[in-house]
Design a protein around this motif. Structure first.
Motif, short mmCIF file in Angstrom:
data_model
loop_
_atom_site.label_atom_id
_atom_site.label_comp_id
_atom_site.label_asym_id
_atom_site.label_seq_id
_atom_site.Cartn_x
_atom_site.Cartn_y
_atom_site.Cartn_z
N ARG A 110 7.74 -4.08 -10.13
CA ARG A 110 6.42 -3.83 -9.55
C ARG A 110 5.39 -4.75 -10.20
O ARG A 110 4.58 -5.38 -9.52
N ALA A 111 5.44 -4.90 -11.53
CA ALA A 111 4.51 -5.79 -12.24
C ALA A 111 4.75 -7.25 -11.86
O ALA A 111 3.80 -8.02 -11.66
N LEU A 112 6.02 -7.65 -11.76
CA LEU A 112 6.35 -9.03 -11.35
C LEU A 112 5.78 -9.32 -9.97
O LEU A 112 5.16 -10.37 -9.76
N TYR A 113 5.97 -8.41 -9.06
CA TYR A 113 5.48 -8.60 -7.70
C TYR A 113 3.96 -8.69 -7.67
O TYR A 113 3.39 -9.57 -7.03
N LEU A 168 10.39 -0.91 -5.59
CA LEU A 168 9.10 -1.10 -6.27
C LEU A 168 8.50 0.24 -6.71
O LEU A 168 7.83 0.31 -7.73
N ARG A 169 8.74 1.27 -5.94
CA ARG A 169 8.27 2.61 -6.35
C ARG A 169 8.96 3.06 -7.63
O ARG A 169 8.37 3.77 -8.44
N ALA A 170 10.22 2.65 -7.82
CA ALA A 170 11.02 3.15 -8.94
C ALA A 170 11.06 2.22 -10.15
O ALA A 170 11.36 2.69 -11.26
N THR A 179 0.82 -1.22 0.00
CA THR A 179 0.00 0.00 0.00
C THR A 179 0.85 1.26 0.00
O THR A 179 0.33 2.35 -0.24
N SER A 180 2.16 1.12 0.22
CA SER A 180 3.06 2.29 0.20
C SER A 180 3.63 2.53 -1.19
O SER A 180 4.39 3.48 -1.38
N VAL A 181 3.26 1.69 -2.17
CA VAL A 181 3.80 1.80 -3.52
C VAL A 181 2.68 2.25 -4.46
O VAL A 181 1.78 1.47 -4.78
N PRO A 182 2.70 3.52 -4.90
CA PRO A 182 1.66 3.99 -5.81
C PRO A 182 1.57 3.11 -7.06
O PRO A 182 2.58 2.71 -7.63
N ARG A 223 18.04 -7.36 -7.12
CA ARG A 223 18.14 -6.33 -8.17
C ARG A 223 18.14 -4.93 -7.55
O ARG A 223 18.83 -4.02 -8.03
N ALA A 224 17.40 -4.76 -6.47
CA ALA A 224 17.35 -3.45 -5.80
C ALA A 224 18.72 -3.08 -5.24
O ALA A 224 19.14 -1.92 -5.31
#
Length: 188
Positions: free
Chosen positions: A146-149, A139-141, A63-66, A181-182
């Motif tokens: 983000r899509a994989l997750y 995930l924000r960047a 919920t913290s990732v737009p 990766r991060a």
């Protein structure tokens, strides 16, 4: 954690899951702008309850990732100086309406009775906090991760889970890949 930290007492050595396993029906919801407002409301509530001690508060989790679909549960991490000094933070949080759900070495979790906000408590220098922030910020960047997750969560939520902790454990491999990766991206 700091090897030289002074604790008031020894920490717990086992997992205590208050109330036992809870079968839950979990569904992903589209990203919702109201999640930030919920976080800010609870941030104020936590800050007010813990005004007497030095804490840091961060919005973590999906919920913290737009733009990321998520279970509509706001995850918050709060750092304290001494996890064993529960009287400093746990009693005030219980007084503010949160309920104890998890007590385990180095970590406590309180939540709202509606189970829509989870507050994770760690000591200030616990590496788990950096891990949460690493994943959130990446995930924000990174749209691909983000899509994989999100796709991983959709697949896993198609199954029945006896407990939310089992669902969380099932995401571990993908989370570890993304965090690897991060870490590389962080050094660039």
């Amino acid at each position: 954690m700091s090897e030289h930290r002074e604790h008031r007492r020894p920490d717990v050595t086992t997992l205590e899951l208050v109330g036992g396993a809870e079968p839950l029906e979990l569904r992903l919801h589209a990203s919702d702008d109201r999640w930030v407002g919920m976080y800010l409301d609870h941030r104020r509530r936590i800050s007010d309850a813990l005004a007497a001690i030095d804490i840091e508060i961060e919005h973590i989790g999906s919920t913290s990732v737009p733009g990321l679909a998520a279970k509509p549960i706001i995850d918050i991490v709060v750092t304290v100086d001494d996890i064993t000094a529960e009287e400093d933070y746990l009693d005030p949080l219980l007084g503010a309406g949160y309920e104890l759900r998890v007590r385990e070495p180095g970590h406590r979790l309180v939540r709202t009775p509606a189970r829509d906000v989870h507050v994770h408590l760690f000591e200030r220098d616990d590496p788990a906090v950096d891990e949460y922030l690493l994943l959130r910020d990446h995930l924000r960047a990174d749209a691909d991760d983000r899509a994989l997750y999100e796709n991983t969560k959709r697949t896993l939520l198609g199954r029945r889970w006896d407990d939310m902790n089992d669902y969380a454990d099932a995401k571990t491999d993908v989370i570890l890949e993304i965090k690897a990766r991060a870490r590389v991206a962080r050094t660039r």
